[in-house]
Scaffold this motif. Structure first.
Motif, PDB file in Angstrom:
ATOM      1  N   ASP A  46      30.788   2.543  20.629  1.00 42.14           N
ATOM      2  CA  ASP A  46      29.579   1.776  20.336  1.00 42.14           C
ATOM      3  C   ASP A  46      29.931   0.289  20.371  1.00 42.14           C
ATOM      4  O   ASP A  46      31.019  -0.092  20.783  1.00 42.14           O
ATOM      5  CB  ASP A  46      28.943   2.219  19.017  1.00 42.14           C
ATOM      6  CG  ASP A  46      29.806   1.950  17.801  1.00 42.14           C
ATOM      7  OD1 ASP A  46      30.713   1.097  17.860  1.00 42.14           O
ATOM      8  OD2 ASP A  46      29.567   2.602  16.771  1.00 42.14           O
ATOM      9  N   LEU A  70      28.295   2.045  24.797  1.00 40.89           N
ATOM     10  CA  LEU A  70      26.892   2.431  24.688  1.00 40.89           C
ATOM     11  C   LEU A  70      26.020   1.183  24.784  1.00 40.89           C
ATOM     12  O   LEU A  70      26.470   0.083  24.450  1.00 40.89           O
ATOM     13  CB  LEU A  70      26.635   3.113  23.342  1.00 40.89           C
ATOM     14  CG  LEU A  70      27.267   4.482  23.152  1.00 40.89           C
ATOM     15  CD1 LEU A  70      27.097   4.934  21.711  1.00 40.89           C
ATOM     16  CD2 LEU A  70      26.637   5.488  24.092  1.00 40.89           C
ATOM     17  N   PRO A  71      24.762   1.325  25.190  1.00 38.67           N
ATOM     18  CA  PRO A  71      23.851   0.189  25.152  1.00 38.67           C
ATOM     19  C   PRO A  71      23.701  -0.310  23.709  1.00 38.67           C
ATOM     20  O   PRO A  71      23.907   0.457  22.755  1.00 38.67           O
ATOM     21  CB  PRO A  71      22.520   0.763  25.666  1.00 38.67           C
ATOM     22  CG  PRO A  71      22.870   2.039  26.332  1.00 38.67           C
ATOM     23  CD  PRO A  71      24.132   2.542  25.707  1.00 38.67           C
ATOM     24  N   SER A  72      23.351  -1.559  23.552  1.00 40.89           N
ATOM     25  CA  SER A  72      23.154  -2.119  22.215  1.00 40.89           C
ATOM     26  C   SER A  72      22.169  -1.271  21.424  1.00 40.89           C
ATOM     27  O   SER A  72      21.170  -0.801  21.956  1.00 40.89           O
ATOM     28  CB  SER A  72      22.622  -3.543  22.306  1.00 40.89           C
ATOM     29  OG  SER A  72      23.583  -4.348  22.932  1.00 40.89           O
ATOM     30  N   TYR A  73      22.478  -1.090  20.161  1.00 41.78           N
ATOM     31  CA  TYR A  73      21.711  -0.290  19.209  1.00 41.78           C
ATOM     32  C   TYR A  73      21.137   0.974  19.849  1.00 41.78           C
ATOM     33  O   TYR A  73      19.975   1.049  20.212  1.00 41.78           O
ATOM     34  CB  TYR A  73      20.587  -1.087  18.541  1.00 41.78           C
ATOM     35  CG  TYR A  73      20.063  -0.310  17.355  1.00 41.78           C
ATOM     36  CD1 TYR A  73      20.822  -0.191  16.202  1.00 41.78           C
ATOM     37  CD2 TYR A  73      18.850   0.348  17.410  1.00 41.78           C
ATOM     38  CE1 TYR A  73      20.376   0.556  15.135  1.00 41.78           C
ATOM     39  CE2 TYR A  73      18.393   1.103  16.344  1.00 41.78           C
ATOM     40  CZ  TYR A  73      19.162   1.200  15.211  1.00 41.78           C
ATOM     41  OH  TYR A  73      18.720   1.948  14.148  1.00 41.78           O
ATOM     42  N   SER A  74      21.997   1.953  19.984  1.00 46.08           N
ATOM     43  CA  SER A  74      21.580   3.224  20.588  1.00 46.08           C
ATOM     44  C   SER A  74      22.131   4.400  19.774  1.00 46.08           C
ATOM     45  O   SER A  74      22.878   5.222  20.293  1.00 46.08           O
ATOM     46  CB  SER A  74      22.056   3.293  22.029  1.00 46.08           C
ATOM     47  OG  SER A  74      23.453   3.034  22.086  1.00 46.08           O
ATOM     48  N   GLU A  76      20.852   7.093  18.910  1.00 40.25           N
ATOM     49  CA  GLU A  76      20.473   8.405  19.432  1.00 40.25           C
ATOM     50  C   GLU A  76      21.445   8.886  20.516  1.00 40.25           C
ATOM     51  O   GLU A  76      21.537  10.076  20.788  1.00 40.25           O
ATOM     52  CB  GLU A  76      19.038   8.392  19.965  1.00 40.25           C
ATOM     53  CG  GLU A  76      18.840   7.650  21.267  1.00 40.25           C
ATOM     54  CD  GLU A  76      18.819   6.125  21.193  1.00 40.25           C
ATOM     55  OE1 GLU A  76      18.735   5.486  22.254  1.00 40.25           O
ATOM     56  OE2 GLU A  76      18.900   5.574  20.088  1.00 40.25           O
ATOM     57  N   LEU A  77      22.176   7.962  21.123  1.00 31.83           N
ATOM     58  CA  LEU A  77      23.161   8.329  22.144  1.00 31.83           C
ATOM     59  C   LEU A  77      24.561   8.519  21.551  1.00 31.83           C
ATOM     60  O   LEU A  77      25.453   9.016  22.224  1.00 31.83           O
ATOM     61  CB  LEU A  77      23.226   7.241  23.225  1.00 31.83           C
ATOM     62  CG  LEU A  77      21.945   6.991  24.005  1.00 31.83           C
ATOM     63  CD1 LEU A  77      22.132   5.838  24.982  1.00 31.83           C
ATOM     64  CD2 LEU A  77      21.494   8.250  24.723  1.00 31.83           C
ATOM     65  N   ASN A  78      24.745   8.103  20.315  1.00 30.19           N
ATOM     66  CA  ASN A  78      26.049   8.132  19.668  1.00 30.19           C
ATOM     67  C   ASN A  78      26.205   9.445  18.894  1.00 30.19           C
ATOM     68  O   ASN A  78      25.915   9.522  17.713  1.00 30.19           O
ATOM     69  CB  ASN A  78      26.191   6.916  18.754  1.00 30.19           C
ATOM     70  CG  ASN A  78      27.611   6.675  18.348  1.00 30.19           C
ATOM     71  OD1 ASN A  78      28.466   7.527  18.518  1.00 30.19           O
ATOM     72  ND2 ASN A  78      27.858   5.506  17.793  1.00 30.19           N
TER      73      ASN A  78
END
Length: 113
Positions: A46, A70-74, A76-78
């Protein structure tokens, strides 16, 4: 607590007293994570500041692996975030069995990995 998560499995667990910083992450990478990786694997991180810079990318690439962020503030993907929630719940349940939080943490990490 630091660990990796892949295919529903927690591995390379590591605990440290104090705060996490780039030096802690580099130590974890070199001593715990890298020995478990196979060339060609992708390490996903992250955007915590201690996941960037220093020798982090160099350490991962020297093992024949890639580092992706990961994209910034994600959250749900982490995927490891759900795992941390589960671990913290189990640690709280174990606190009465141990003299200190670190012992409870290490016990739960051993069970989960």
């Amino acid at each position: 607590m630091i660990a990796a998560y892949c295919n529903g499995q927690l591995f390379a667990p590591f605990t440290v007293e104090g705060t996490c910083n780039r030096n802690v992450i580099e130590t974890w990478l070199e001593t715990c994570l890298i020995p478990t990786l196979k060339p060609g694997q992708i390490v996903v991180a992250d955007n915590a500041t201690f996941h960037r810079g220093g020798r982090i990318q160099e350490i991962i690439e020297s093992a024949g692996c890639q580092l992706k962020y990961l994209p910034s503030y994600s959250p749900e993907l982490n995927k490891i975030e759900r795992c941390w929630s589960w671990l913290k719940s189990r640690i709280r349940q174990q606190l009465i069995q141990f003299d200190c939080i670190r012992d409870a943490m290490e016990y739960v990490l051993r069970l989960a990995s």
